[in-house]
Structure formats: C-alpha cells, structure tokens
Design an enzyme around this catalytic site. Structure first.
Site, PDB file in Angstrom:
ATOM      1  N   ARG A   1      -5.611  -6.976   1.840  1.00  0.00           N
ATOM      2  CA  ARG A   1      -7.087  -6.137   0.553  1.00  0.00           C
ATOM      3  C   ARG A   1      -7.763  -6.667   0.716  1.00  0.00           C
ATOM      4  O   ARG A   1      -8.399  -6.449  -0.739  1.00  0.00           O
ATOM      5  CB  ARG A   1      -6.260  -6.416  -0.388  1.00  0.00           C
TER       6      ARG A   1
ATOM      7  N   ARG B   1      12.047  -0.045  -5.032  1.00  0.00           N
ATOM      8  CA  ARG B   1      11.341  -0.703  -5.692  1.00  0.00           C
ATOM      9  C   ARG B   1      10.130  -0.790  -5.633  1.00  0.00           C
ATOM     10  O   ARG B   1       9.548   0.236  -4.684  1.00  0.00           O
ATOM     11  CB  ARG B   1      11.778  -2.338  -5.045  1.00  0.00           C
TER      12      ARG B   1
ATOM     13  N   CYS C   1      -8.716 -12.632  -7.988  1.00  0.00           N
ATOM     14  CA  CYS C   1      -7.947 -14.546  -6.992  1.00  0.00           C
ATOM     15  C   CYS C   1      -8.016 -15.927  -7.508  1.00  0.00           C
ATOM     16  O   CYS C   1      -9.315 -15.559  -7.877  1.00  0.00           O
ATOM     17  CB  CYS C   1      -7.526 -13.727  -5.462  1.00  0.00           C
TER      18      CYS C   1
ATOM     19  N   ARG D   1       6.825   2.766  -1.867  1.00  0.00           N
ATOM     20  CA  ARG D   1       6.769   3.143  -0.796  1.00  0.00           C
ATOM     21  C   ARG D   1       8.811   3.306  -0.088  1.00  0.00           C
ATOM     22  O   ARG D   1       8.726   3.739   0.732  1.00  0.00           O
ATOM     23  CB  ARG D   1       5.973   1.903   0.757  1.00  0.00           C
ATOM     24  N   TYR D   2       9.053   2.474  -0.629  1.00  0.00           N
ATOM     25  CA  TYR D   2      10.679   2.065  -0.220  1.00  0.00           C
ATOM     26  C   TYR D   2      12.038   2.837  -1.786  1.00  0.00           C
ATOM     27  O   TYR D   2      11.254   2.777  -2.506  1.00  0.00           O
ATOM     28  CB  TYR D   2      11.286   0.644  -0.625  1.00  0.00           C
TER      29      TYR D   2
ATOM     30  N   CYS E   1      -7.349 -11.660   3.757  1.00  0.00           N
ATOM     31  CA  CYS E   1      -6.776 -11.125   3.256  1.00  0.00           C
ATOM     32  C   CYS E   1      -6.451  -9.540   3.665  1.00  0.00           C
ATOM     33  O   CYS E   1      -7.449  -9.497   4.445  1.00  0.00           O
ATOM     34  CB  CYS E   1      -7.924 -11.130   1.882  1.00  0.00           C
TER      35      CYS E   1
ATOM     36  N   LYS F   1       8.309  -2.692   5.781  1.00  0.00           N
ATOM     37  CA  LYS F   1       7.945  -3.945   7.147  1.00  0.00           C
ATOM     38  C   LYS F   1       8.821  -3.422   8.249  1.00  0.00           C
ATOM     39  O   LYS F   1       9.949  -3.154   7.926  1.00  0.00           O
ATOM     40  CB  LYS F   1       8.187  -5.336   6.145  1.00  0.00           C
TER      41      LYS F   1
ATOM     42  N   ASP G   1      -2.184  -8.377   9.520  1.00  0.00           N
ATOM     43  CA  ASP G   1      -2.478  -6.878   9.114  1.00  0.00           C
ATOM     44  C   ASP G   1      -3.753  -6.494  10.299  1.00  0.00           C
ATOM     45  O   ASP G   1      -4.915  -7.290  11.106  1.00  0.00           O
ATOM     46  CB  ASP G   1      -2.400  -6.316   8.381  1.00  0.00           C
TER      47      ASP G   1
ATOM     48  N   CYS H   1      -9.110 -15.086  -0.288  1.00  0.00           N
ATOM     49  CA  CYS H   1      -8.516 -15.345   1.117  1.00  0.00           C
ATOM     50  C   CYS H   1      -9.916 -15.023   2.351  1.00  0.00           C
ATOM     51  O   CYS H   1      -9.518 -13.614   2.757  1.00  0.00           O
ATOM     52  CB  CYS H   1      -7.225 -15.415   1.293  1.00  0.00           C
TER      53      CYS H   1
ATOM     54  N   ASP I   1       4.217  -5.428   9.622  1.00  0.00           N
ATOM     55  CA  ASP I   1       3.354  -4.303   8.192  1.00  0.00           C
ATOM     56  C   ASP I   1       3.215  -3.393   8.603  1.00  0.00           C
ATOM     57  O   ASP I   1       2.011  -3.126   9.230  1.00  0.00           O
ATOM     58  CB  ASP I   1       2.871  -4.792   7.334  1.00  0.00           C
TER      59      ASP I   1
HETATM   60  C1  LIG Z   1       6.849  -5.731   0.651  1.00  0.00           C
HETATM   61  C2  LIG Z   1       6.891  -5.099   0.128  1.00  0.00           C
HETATM   62  C3  LIG Z   1       7.648  -4.066  -0.711  1.00  0.00           C
HETATM   63  C4  LIG Z   1       8.910  -5.193  -1.003  1.00  0.00           C
HETATM   64  O1  LIG Z   1       9.573  -5.632   0.241  1.00  0.00           O
HETATM   65  P1  LIG Z   1      10.662  -6.446   0.223  1.00  0.00           P
HETATM   66  O2  LIG Z   1      11.084  -6.248   1.812  1.00  0.00           O
HETATM   67  O3  LIG Z   1      11.771  -6.313  -0.052  1.00  0.00           O
HETATM   68  O4  LIG Z   1      10.445  -7.850  -0.125  1.00  0.00           O
HETATM   69  C5  LIG Z   1       7.721  -3.049  -1.595  1.00  0.00           C
HETATM   70  N1  LIG Z   1       6.779  -2.740  -1.690  1.00  0.00           N
HETATM   71  C6  LIG Z   1       5.704  -2.181  -0.607  1.00  0.00           C
HETATM   72  C7  LIG Z   1       5.111  -1.782  -0.688  1.00  0.00           C
HETATM   73  C8  LIG Z   1       5.348  -4.123   0.086  1.00  0.00           C
HETATM   74  O5  LIG Z   1       4.721  -3.428   1.028  1.00  0.00           O
END
Ligand SMILES: *Cc1c(COP(=O)(O)O)cnc(C)c1O
Length: 437
Positions: free
Chosen positions: A144, A126, A135, A122-123, A142, A347, A303, A139, A340
């Site tokens: 998911r 990362r 798990c 998504r980012y 959850c 986020k 969520d 929870c 989110d």
């Molecule tokens: C939360 C999340 C991350 C990590 O986000 P950070 O803000 O760097 O902690 C990476 N990918 C996805 C899909 C996420 O939901």
C-alpha cells in the site's frame, strides 16, 4: 563488527546523550526519534552518501517518505550496508521511482472492493478493516505504498464507525482482519474501543490483527496492551518477519508476551529480491519463528504495486523455496506460498506439483525425495450427495451452530445442489457478441 548492543548504545547516545535504557525501551520515545531524513540517518550510523546519491534519495522521499525506528535502525550492519536485509527494507532506493509497464496503482483493487471507506470485502465470510494508516516503520516493499504517509487517508472515528456499522449489518462476516497501517500504532484505549464494538457484534467469531510492531518496534508490546487484548479473545495476531536477523531478544520478548496471553501468532513473509530469496534464509527464519511460537502463515509473492519492481523475484524462486521446505522440515514451519491476484481475485496458493497422474482407481504422487508412489482409491466409497438438506442427511452437522453460505465459484460447479453448469467470464468476445444480439 560491532555487537547489536553496542550499536544500540551508539545510536541512543547520538539521539540524546543522557539517554537511559528505559528511554530506549519506551515505544513512544522510539516513535518520537524515528529517523525521517537522510541527514539524520547518516549522522546516527556514521556514514555519508555521495552528493549525487543524496539528490536521488531526496527525490525518492518526495514520493515515498522515510521513517525508521531507532530500534530497527540499530539492526543494520553498516559494514556491508548495501546488501543488508534490514537496510534494504527500511531505506529508500532511487529504484522506487522506476515505474515498470507492469506496475499497477492499486494492484489488488482494494479500493474497488471497498463498500465503505476502510473496508475491503473480497471473500464471502471475512473483511479487511483498515483502522490505522500509520506505521512504526515505512517498509520499502509496502503493497500500500501509494498511501504511506498520506494524511488524507487516516481513518477517523467516523470512518471506523461506518466500518463497524457495515460489519454489524452483514451477518456473513464472521472474521474481521484489522489492518492499516498498523493497528498497534493506535492508543490502547482507542483500539480497546474498536475491539469492544466488534465483540458486541454476535456474528463476529474471530478478530485478527496484522502488525509489524514486533519486528520494528517490539517495545510497543507492553503488558498493558497485552492485558487489554486478552479481554477480546478469540483474537489472533499476524506479524511480518522477513529475515532471521529480525528475530532479536527484544522481538522474542514481544512474541512471548503475546503468546503467553493466549494469542495464536502467525507470520506473513514477503519474498523479496536481495533480502530473503534463498531457501536457507527462509528455513532459518521459519525455524526461528516456530521456536518462538509463531506459525508461518503466508509467503507472499511480491505485488505489482508501483515502486516495487526491484524487489520482485520470479515465481520460480518461490516454488524452489517451497520445494526445499515441504517434506524437508516440520509441516507447521512451512507457510502457504500465495500470489495475491492482480485485479482483486484474492490470494491464490502456488505449489510444486505433487500429483503426477491418475486413473479411475489410482493416484500417482511424488514426494520431496523424488519417490514416485501410487495410492489406490477405495473400491467401495459411497459418496454422500449433498442436497443441502442436513436434517435428512446421515452425517451429523447440527445446523444451529453452522450458518449456511451459498457455494461460490468452483465450489458452486462442484456442488450437487446447484444448477450452475459453467462460469463464463463476462469479457470474452463470444459473450460480448451475445449481448449485441
Ligand atoms: C488476505 C485478505 C484476507 C484474509 O485472507 P485469509 O486467507 O483468510 O487470511 C481478507 N480480506 C482481504 C481483502 C485480504 O487481502
């Protein structure tokens, strides 16, 4: 009221009259004796639900299964069970079957942002890597929930290998977040394999693991596990404590082992109606966390996943909590409050407003006490305009160890070197009209 130790003993003896403390502290024993049905739950806690209640609970379990470790079960205080924060996080409620019109099947579009099974990208730099679908405890809140207990989703070695290949082939990925499910539910050797493979990818700088085992199964944090993990530094671990009552001598011991192994610890809390929607509870939780070397990282607005309606609070409640933390306590005891974005925007941080006005040369701010102050901007600030030619720039970024990314989103609009003048949503009527012409 019984002490925690007494409750542990009662439960352990009911599971197995010959039980000894080393059984209780054996994480595999805990998993093997996890409570998965209402009758066992009733027996172990000496309580009984009405037949009507039981019927409603059974139909809830058909959709969303139950699994509680004996350890987490022993944290429940039966005297006021319906308001118990441990009970509410672990035990099904027929309210989970109420699907509100705002609920979404996959609110974060994790499935859509998935280039290969197991990866959510998504980012820019990362990825989220789902390496386990199991798990220790299910929870009730959850995000998911749709996948919990669903055997079709257990990622096997082939799926994990595809994820590893995706990361290896994508040089911008410098941070890999292992999640699931709970990665610590994997055998040590298998997790060791995944971490070794990730470490062999030169552009992967940091690895993070998200786990709830320190909360629901602290005995999983064994010396062997920690020794294995410390071979793969820099490695970060994020846990998921939601209530101060979850911090026990056992969970403290687990956190100590991880911290002593040089693993920086963070915590993600979900804001849950009836569980922790109180700034005093939150402050207590965050103080206990930092006392155990865990940095509160995120506070999540709940969520829009199906089955969570009864857990959701207003956003105002979250802002009220932040207002009662910022300035009132240590900065590092305050997490970031985020929503989110439904639909997969990632986020989004939410804060009370601290900047109340500004002019060309002054910024007007307010602090936590209500003091209103003005900050004068410098008269002589010479901005450094960035054309991304670092060789010619007076600032000393050494490019060798600073990979370059394109600017994205609002940063692209702010950038001195990009031509982009506006970001236009693709689904406005105006834009649709253009494509007809
Ligand atoms: C939360 C999340 C991350 C990590 O986000 P950070 O803000 O760097 O902690 C990476 N990918 C996805 C899909 C996420 O939901």
């Amino acid at each position: 009221m019984k002490t925690h130790l007494k409750r542990q003993q009662d439960i352990a003896e009911k599971i197995n009259p010959d039980v000894i403390i080393s059984n209780w502290k054996d994480w595999k024993w805990q998993i093997k004796h996890s409570v998965r049905d209402i009758a066992t739950f009733e027996k172990l806690l000496n309580i009984e639900f009405e037949p009507e209640e039981k019927k409603a609970l059974d139909s809830t379990l058909e959709k969303f299964p139950l699994s509680i470790t004996p350890y987490y079960l022993s944290l429940i205080e039966v005297e006021d069970i319906n308001n118990d924060p441990i009970f509410m996080q672990a035990f099904p409620s027929p309210k989970e079957l109420i699907v509100s019109e705002d609920d979404m099947h996959d609110p974060l579009s994790e499935d859509k942002d998935s280039p290969v099974p197991g990866i959510t990208h998504r980012y820019p730099d990362r990825v989220l890597f789902h390496v386990s679908n199991v798990c220790a405890m299910y929870c009730r809140h959850c995000t998911r929930k749709r996948k919990v207990g669903d055997v079709d989703h257990i990622p096997d070695r082939v799926v994990v290998q595809q994820g590893l290949d995706y990361i290896a082939g994508n040089p911008y990925v410098r941070d890999v977040l292992l999640s699931g499910g709970d990665p610590f539910m994997l055998p040590d050797a298998y997790l060791d394999w995944i971490l070794t493979e990730l470490r062999s990818i030169p552009h992967v700088e940091v690895i993070r693991i998200g786990t709830r085992t320190p909360v629901v199964l602290p005995y999983r944090i064994t010396d062997e596990l920690v020794n294995m993990l410390s071979k793969h530094h820099p490695l970060w671990v994020n846990t998921h404590f939601n209530h101060p009552r979850e911090i026990t001598s056992s969970s403290k011991e687990a956190l100590k082992k991880l911290a002593d192994a040089g693993i920086p610890l963070g915590n993600q809390t979900v804001l849950l109606s009836g569980v922790n929607d109180c700034y005093r509870i939150m402050k207590r939780l965050f103080h206990k966390l930092v006392a155990n070397r865990v940095r509160p990282y995120y506070l999540y607005q709940c969520d829009l996943s199906e089955g969570l309606t009864h857990f959701r609070t207003s956003v105002g409640k979250g802002i009220e909590i932040m207002e009662n933390l910022i300035g009132h306590t240590s900065g590092f005891a305050v997490p970031r409050y985020v929503i989110d974005a439904p639909g997969g925007g990632g986020k989004i941080p939410i804060l009370p407003s601290y900047m109340i006005s500004r002019s060309t040369h002054k910024v007007i701010l307010r602090n936590y006490e209500g003091v209103i102050t003005s900050y004068k901007e410098p008269k002589e600030y010479r901005p450094v305009y960035c054309d991304r030619d670092c060789e010619e720039c007076k600032l000393q970024l050494k490019l060798d160890d600073a990979p370059e990314y394109r600017s994205v989103g609002i940063a692209e609009l702010l950038s001195d070197s990009e031509e982009t003048q506006s970001l236009i949503p693709g689904n406005t009527i105006r834009v649709e009209r253009r494509s007809i012409d």
